[in-house]
Motif scaffolding. Sequence first.
Motif, mmCIF file in Angstrom:
data_model
loop_
_atom_site.group_PDB
_atom_site.id
_atom_site.type_symbol
_atom_site.label_atom_id
_atom_site.label_comp_id
_atom_site.label_asym_id
_atom_site.label_seq_id
_atom_site.Cartn_x
_atom_site.Cartn_y
_atom_site.Cartn_z
ATOM 1 N N LEU A 170 0.834 -1.204 0.000
ATOM 2 C CA LEU A 170 0.000 0.000 0.000
ATOM 3 C C LEU A 170 0.870 1.255 0.000
ATOM 4 O O LEU A 170 0.578 2.228 -0.704
ATOM 5 C CB LEU A 170 -0.935 -0.005 1.214
ATOM 6 N N GLY A 171 1.965 1.215 0.777
ATOM 7 C CA GLY A 171 2.882 2.347 0.784
ATOM 8 C C GLY A 171 3.524 2.553 -0.578
ATOM 9 O O GLY A 171 3.680 3.683 -1.050
ATOM 10 N N ILE A 172 3.900 1.451 -1.237
ATOM 11 C CA ILE A 172 4.469 1.535 -2.578
ATOM 12 C C ILE A 172 3.440 2.089 -3.558
ATOM 13 O O ILE A 172 3.757 2.920 -4.418
ATOM 14 C CB ILE A 172 4.954 0.147 -3.044
ATOM 15 N N PHE A 173 2.194 1.645 -3.409
ATOM 16 C CA PHE A 173 1.118 2.140 -4.275
ATOM 17 C C PHE A 173 0.972 3.659 -4.142
ATOM 18 O O PHE A 173 0.856 4.372 -5.149
ATOM 19 C CB PHE A 173 -0.194 1.447 -3.911
ATOM 20 N N PHE A 174 0.967 4.162 -2.913
ATOM 21 C CA PHE A 174 0.854 5.608 -2.717
ATOM 22 C C PHE A 174 2.056 6.342 -3.313
ATOM 23 O O PHE A 174 1.920 7.444 -3.868
ATOM 24 C CB PHE A 174 0.723 5.933 -1.227
ATOM 25 N N GLY A 175 3.248 5.749 -3.199
ATOM 26 C CA GLY A 175 4.426 6.364 -3.789
ATOM 27 C C GLY A 175 4.317 6.464 -5.308
ATOM 28 O O GLY A 175 4.700 7.471 -5.908
ATOM 29 N N LEU A 176 3.769 5.426 -5.933
ATOM 30 C CA LEU A 176 3.597 5.432 -7.386
ATOM 31 C C LEU A 176 2.500 6.409 -7.810
ATOM 32 O O LEU A 176 2.592 7.039 -8.877
ATOM 33 C CB LEU A 176 3.280 4.025 -7.885
ATOM 34 N N ILE A 177 1.454 6.554 -6.996
ATOM 35 C CA ILE A 177 0.424 7.556 -7.293
ATOM 36 C C ILE A 177 1.035 8.954 -7.245
ATOM 37 O O ILE A 177 0.749 9.810 -8.092
ATOM 38 C CB ILE A 177 -0.740 7.458 -6.296
ATOM 39 N N ALA A 178 1.903 9.190 -6.251
ATOM 40 C CA ALA A 178 2.590 10.481 -6.171
ATOM 41 C C ALA A 178 3.443 10.713 -7.412
ATOM 42 O O ALA A 178 3.537 11.840 -7.920
ATOM 43 C CB ALA A 178 3.456 10.537 -4.908
ATOM 44 N N ALA A 179 4.074 9.652 -7.921
ATOM 45 C CA ALA A 179 4.879 9.769 -9.140
ATOM 46 C C ALA A 179 4.003 10.155 -10.333
ATOM 47 O O ALA A 179 4.372 11.014 -11.148
ATOM 48 C CB ALA A 179 5.593 8.449 -9.418
ATOM 49 N N CYS A 180 2.842 9.527 -10.452
ATOM 50 C CA CYS A 180 1.915 9.874 -11.539
ATOM 51 C C CYS A 180 1.466 11.328 -11.423
ATOM 52 O O CYS A 180 1.344 12.027 -12.440
ATOM 53 C CB CYS A 180 0.705 8.943 -11.506
ATOM 54 N N CYS A 181 1.234 11.764 -10.200
ATOM 55 C CA CYS A 181 0.824 13.153 -9.992
ATOM 56 C C CYS A 181 1.926 14.119 -10.404
ATOM 57 O O CYS A 181 1.654 15.169 -11.008
ATOM 58 C CB CYS A 181 0.456 13.380 -8.525
ATOM 59 N N TRP A 182 3.189 13.772 -10.087
ATOM 60 C CA TRP A 182 4.287 14.664 -10.450
ATOM 61 C C TRP A 182 4.427 14.738 -11.973
ATOM 62 O O TRP A 182 4.679 15.795 -12.541
ATOM 63 C CB TRP A 182 5.598 14.197 -9.808
ATOM 64 N N ALA A 183 4.231 13.594 -12.644
ATOM 65 C CA ALA A 183 4.283 13.593 -14.109
ATOM 66 C C ALA A 183 3.173 14.473 -14.678
ATOM 67 O O ALA A 183 3.404 15.281 -15.592
ATOM 68 C CB ALA A 183 4.156 12.163 -14.622
ATOM 69 N N ALA A 184 1.960 14.330 -14.127
ATOM 70 C CA ALA A 184 0.843 15.157 -14.593
ATOM 71 C C ALA A 184 1.085 16.629 -14.302
ATOM 72 O O ALA A 184 0.736 17.509 -15.095
ATOM 73 C CB ALA A 184 -0.453 14.690 -13.924
ATOM 74 N N TYR A 185 1.718 16.895 -13.158
ATOM 75 C CA TYR A 185 2.045 18.267 -12.760
ATOM 76 C C TYR A 185 2.980 18.925 -13.777
ATOM 77 O O TYR A 185 2.792 20.083 -14.164
ATOM 78 C CB TYR A 185 2.676 18.192 -11.371
ATOM 79 N N ILE A 186 3.971 18.172 -14.259
ATOM 80 C CA ILE A 186 4.918 18.703 -15.243
ATOM 81 C C ILE A 186 4.205 19.021 -16.549
ATOM 82 O O ILE A 186 4.378 20.098 -17.134
ATOM 83 C CB ILE A 186 6.051 17.692 -15.482
ATOM 84 N N LEU A 187 3.368 18.091 -17.006
ATOM 85 C CA LEU A 187 2.664 18.291 -18.266
ATOM 86 C C LEU A 187 1.662 19.434 -18.164
ATOM 87 O O LEU A 187 1.507 20.235 -19.099
ATOM 88 C CB LEU A 187 1.959 16.990 -18.666
ATOM 89 N N LEU A 188 0.982 19.531 -17.025
ATOM 90 C CA LEU A 188 -0.017 20.585 -16.854
ATOM 91 C C LEU A 188 0.633 21.959 -16.751
ATOM 92 O O LEU A 188 0.079 22.963 -17.213
ATOM 93 C CB LEU A 188 -0.859 20.304 -15.602
ATOM 94 N N ASN A 189 1.822 22.007 -16.168
ATOM 95 C CA ASN A 189 2.518 23.284 -16.060
ATOM 96 C C ASN A 189 2.864 23.849 -17.431
ATOM 97 O O ASN A 189 2.960 25.068 -17.600
ATOM 98 C CB ASN A 189 3.793 23.128 -15.225
ATOM 99 N N ARG A 190 3.075 22.966 -18.409
ATOM 100 C CA ARG A 190 3.337 23.441 -19.761
ATOM 101 C C ARG A 190 2.124 24.193 -20.308
ATOM 102 O O ARG A 190 2.251 25.221 -20.976
ATOM 103 C CB ARG A 190 3.689 22.261 -20.667
ATOM 104 N N THR A 191 0.944 23.685 -20.005
ATOM 105 C CA THR A 191 -0.281 24.360 -20.435
ATOM 106 C C THR A 191 -0.454 25.683 -19.696
ATOM 107 O O THR A 191 -0.782 26.711 -20.297
ATOM 108 C CB THR A 191 -1.502 23.462 -20.178
#
Length: 308
Positions: A170-191
Motif C-alpha cells: 500500500l505504501g508503494i502504491f501511494f508512492g507510485l500515485i505520487a509519481a503519476c501526480c508529479w508527471a501530470a504536474y509537469i505536463l499541466l505546467n506546460r499548459t
Amino acid sequence: MPAGDTGPSQPPLTTTLSNTPPSAPEATAANGKGRLRGILLMLTSGVSNQVGAATGALGFPGLGPAGVVAIRQAVAAIVMLAVVRPPMHKFTRRQWLPVLALAAIYATMNLTLYTAVHRIGLGLAVTLEFLGPLAVALAASRRRVDLICALVAGAAVFVLMRPQPTTDYLGIFFGLIAACCWAAYILLNRTLGTRLPSAQGAAAAAAVSAAGYLPIGGWILIQHTPAPKYLLYAVIAGLLASAVPYLFDLFTLRLVPAGFFGLFMSINPLLAAVVGWLILDQHLGPLEWIAITAVITANATSAITPTK
C-alpha cells in the motif's frame, strides 16, 4: 509541491549596464561564479526540501499525514501568494481550468507522498515519486540510451517492490500515485505556462489546494487537539519543503541552464534517504540503496547524454 517547481523561467535579476560585452576571460569567470552559486542554491534547496519532509513526518503522531499536508499547503499558499501576487480576480475561465486541475494534483500528490513516507520511509517514497519526472523525460525520447535508462529504472522499482514479509504494498502504491501526480504536474505546467505569465498559475493552484484542505485541517484540530510541537513540525515542513525550495529555485534558474537544474534534481532521492536515516532513523538495506542509486544513475545518464 515538489522541489524544482518555479513555473516558466524568470528574467535575470539584473540587467547589463553597458553595451560593451565583457571579455572572454571575464565572461567565463562570471559564468563560473554564477554556476557555483547556482549549485549551492540547488543543494540548499534539496536539503531544505528533504529536511522539511522529514520534519513533517515527525508531526504524523499528532496530525496524521492529512493534517500535516493541510498545514503545509496553507503555509505554501501564504508564501507563494505573497511573492507572486497573482490577480486571480482577473483570471478567465480558460485560465481557471488548468489552475483547478493543478490544485487537485497538488492536493493528491502531497497527500499520497506523505502517506507513502509514513508507511515505507522517506528515501523509498521520494525515489518512487521521482519516477514521475523521469518517465516524462524518457517518454518524449526515442533514443536507445533512454530505453536502457527506462529499463534500469524499471528494474530498480522491481527491487523496491519485490515480495517479502515486510513489503508494504500500500505504501508503494501511494508512492507510485505520487509519481503519476508529479508527471501530470509537469505536463499541466506546460499548459499553464501558455495561459498565465510567470508562476501565477502555480500560486493560484496552491491557494485553491490550501482552501480545499481547510475543512480537513479544522476537523483534525477539533477532534484530536494535537500538542503544539506537532503543529510546529507541520509549519516548519511548509516553510522548508515548500517556501524555501520555491524561492531558491526561482533564483537558481536565473543562474544555471534548465537542463543542468533538472540533472541536479537527481540527487533528491539520495538526500531523502540520508535525511530519513539521520532525522527519522529510517534504515535502508543494501538492495534499497542499489535501487535508489539505479534511479539516480538512469536520470543522470539520460540527461548528460548528448542528443544526436
